[in-house]
Design a protein around this motif. Sequence first.
Motif, PDB file in Angstrom:
ATOM      1  N   ALA A  15       0.802  -1.323   0.216  1.00 35.48           N
ATOM      2  CA  ALA A  15       0.250  -0.133  -0.200  1.00 35.48           C
ATOM      3  C   ALA A  15       0.769   1.172   0.048  1.00 35.48           C
ATOM      4  CB  ALA A  15      -1.025  -0.107   1.521  1.00 35.48           C
ATOM      5  N   GLY A  16       2.066   1.675   0.538  1.00 30.79           N
ATOM      6  CA  GLY A  16       2.594   2.078   1.230  1.00 30.79           C
ATOM      7  C   GLY A  16       3.674   2.984  -0.545  1.00 30.79           C
ATOM      8  N   GLY A  17       4.010   1.421  -1.266  1.00 32.90           N
ATOM      9  CA  GLY A  17       4.541   1.418  -2.210  1.00 32.90           C
ATOM     10  C   GLY A  17       3.211   2.063  -3.504  1.00 32.90           C
ATOM     11  N   MET A  18       1.768   2.142  -3.333  1.00 31.65           N
ATOM     12  CA  MET A  18       0.961   2.483  -4.658  1.00 31.65           C
ATOM     13  C   MET A  18       0.455   3.693  -3.976  1.00 31.65           C
ATOM     14  SD  MET A  18      -1.693  -0.422  -4.654  1.00 31.65           S
ATOM     15  CE  MET A  18      -1.060  -2.550  -5.338  1.00 31.65           C
ATOM     16  N   VAL A  19       0.720   4.115  -2.948  1.00 27.05           N
ATOM     17  CA  VAL A  19       0.921   5.767  -2.878  1.00 27.05           C
ATOM     18  C   VAL A  19       1.561   6.325  -3.332  1.00 27.05           C
ATOM     19  CG1 VAL A  19       0.800   7.144  -0.989  1.00 27.05           C
ATOM     20  CG2 VAL A  19      -0.935   5.084  -0.885  1.00 27.05           C
ATOM     21  N   TRP A  20       2.763   5.833  -2.988  1.00 29.28           N
ATOM     22  CA  TRP A  20       4.111   6.460  -3.379  1.00 29.28           C
ATOM     23  C   TRP A  20       3.672   6.846  -4.641  1.00 29.28           C
ATOM     24  CZ3 TRP A  20       8.318   5.305  -6.524  1.00 29.28           C
ATOM     25  CH2 TRP A  20       9.439   6.403  -6.934  1.00 29.28           C
ATOM     26  N   ALA A  21       4.389   5.572  -5.428  1.00 28.71           N
ATOM     27  CA  ALA A  21       3.734   5.682  -7.258  1.00 28.71           C
ATOM     28  C   ALA A  21       2.822   6.511  -7.544  1.00 28.71           C
ATOM     29  CB  ALA A  21       3.310   3.986  -7.754  1.00 28.71           C
ATOM     30  N   PHE A  22       1.251   6.016  -6.833  1.00 27.75           N
ATOM     31  CA  PHE A  22       0.429   7.610  -7.376  1.00 27.75           C
ATOM     32  C   PHE A  22       0.909   8.839  -7.544  1.00 27.75           C
ATOM     33  CE2 PHE A  22      -3.245  10.697  -5.949  1.00 27.75           C
ATOM     34  CZ  PHE A  22      -3.849  10.525  -7.137  1.00 27.75           C
ATOM     35  N   LEU A  23       2.256   9.148  -5.921  1.00 21.40           N
ATOM     36  CA  LEU A  23       2.478  10.627  -5.639  1.00 21.40           C
ATOM     37  C   LEU A  23       3.242  10.829  -6.665  1.00 21.40           C
ATOM     38  CD1 LEU A  23       1.873  10.323  -1.583  1.00 21.40           C
ATOM     39  CD2 LEU A  23       0.472  11.696  -3.479  1.00 21.40           C
ATOM     40  N   TRP A  24       4.261  10.123  -7.216  1.00 20.68           N
ATOM     41  CA  TRP A  24       4.949  10.420  -7.835  1.00 20.68           C
ATOM     42  C   TRP A  24       5.109  10.733  -9.708  1.00 20.68           C
ATOM     43  CZ3 TRP A  24       6.925   8.199 -12.389  1.00 20.68           C
ATOM     44  CH2 TRP A  24       7.496   7.733 -13.304  1.00 20.68           C
ATOM     45  N   VAL A  26       1.872  11.839  -9.651  1.00 16.11           N
ATOM     46  CA  VAL A  26       0.898  13.173 -10.612  1.00 16.11           C
ATOM     47  C   VAL A  26       2.473  13.941  -9.664  1.00 16.11           C
ATOM     48  CG1 VAL A  26      -0.196  15.340  -7.904  1.00 16.11           C
ATOM     49  CG2 VAL A  26      -0.900  12.738  -8.887  1.00 16.11           C
ATOM     50  N   ARG A  27       3.119  14.367  -9.148  1.00 14.28           N
ATOM     51  CA  ARG A  27       4.015  15.350  -8.973  1.00 14.28           C
ATOM     52  C   ARG A  27       4.981  15.895 -10.612  1.00 14.28           C
ATOM     53  NH1 ARG A  27       7.026  14.328  -3.183  1.00 14.28           N
ATOM     54  NH2 ARG A  27       4.790  15.341  -1.860  1.00 14.28           N
ATOM     55  N   ASP A  33      -2.863  16.796 -17.811  1.00 18.48           N
ATOM     56  CA  ASP A  33      -3.888  16.992 -19.398  1.00 18.48           C
ATOM     57  C   ASP A  33      -4.235  15.568 -20.381  1.00 18.48           C
ATOM     58  OD1 ASP A  33      -5.516  18.115 -21.291  1.00 18.48           O
ATOM     59  OD2 ASP A  33      -3.466  18.472 -22.629  1.00 18.48           O
ATOM     60  N   VAL A  34      -5.169  14.827 -19.852  1.00 19.06           N
ATOM     61  CA  VAL A  34      -5.370  13.724 -19.946  1.00 19.06           C
ATOM     62  C   VAL A  34      -6.588  13.827 -22.095  1.00 19.06           C
ATOM     63  CG1 VAL A  34      -5.569  12.551 -18.183  1.00 19.06           C
ATOM     64  CG2 VAL A  34      -7.573  13.238 -19.216  1.00 19.06           C
ATOM     65  N   GLU A  35      -6.854  15.182 -21.784  1.00 13.64           N
ATOM     66  CA  GLU A  35      -7.419  14.754 -22.932  1.00 13.64           C
ATOM     67  C   GLU A  35      -7.397  15.647 -24.221  1.00 13.64           C
ATOM     68  OE1 GLU A  35     -11.310  17.003 -22.593  1.00 13.64           O
ATOM     69  OE2 GLU A  35     -11.933  15.845 -20.663  1.00 13.64           O
ATOM     70  N   THR A  36      -6.808  16.027 -24.171  1.00 17.00           N
ATOM     71  CA  THR A  36      -6.174  16.712 -25.167  1.00 17.00           C
ATOM     72  C   THR A  36      -5.878  15.838 -26.575  1.00 17.00           C
ATOM     73  OG1 THR A  36      -5.726  18.847 -24.547  1.00 17.00           O
ATOM     74  CG2 THR A  36      -3.706  18.847 -26.330  1.00 17.00           C
TER      75      THR A  36
END
Length: 45
Positions: A15-24, A26-27, A33-36
């Motif tokens: 779970a900590g690894g997944m949170v770290w990957a998500f925050l990485w 996002v940063r 931009d997922v639509e352009t």
Amino acid sequence: MSVLFVVVPLALLLAGGMVWAFLWAVRRGQFDDVETPAHRMINDD
């Protein structure tokens, strides 16, 4: 019961690894931009 001493820390580690990957991601701007790019492919003609 003793398996919990292995599974609970492993689950917390994953779970900590997944949170770290998500925050990485996002940063790094992975979700900025997922639509352009999809619209650019359609309107490129």
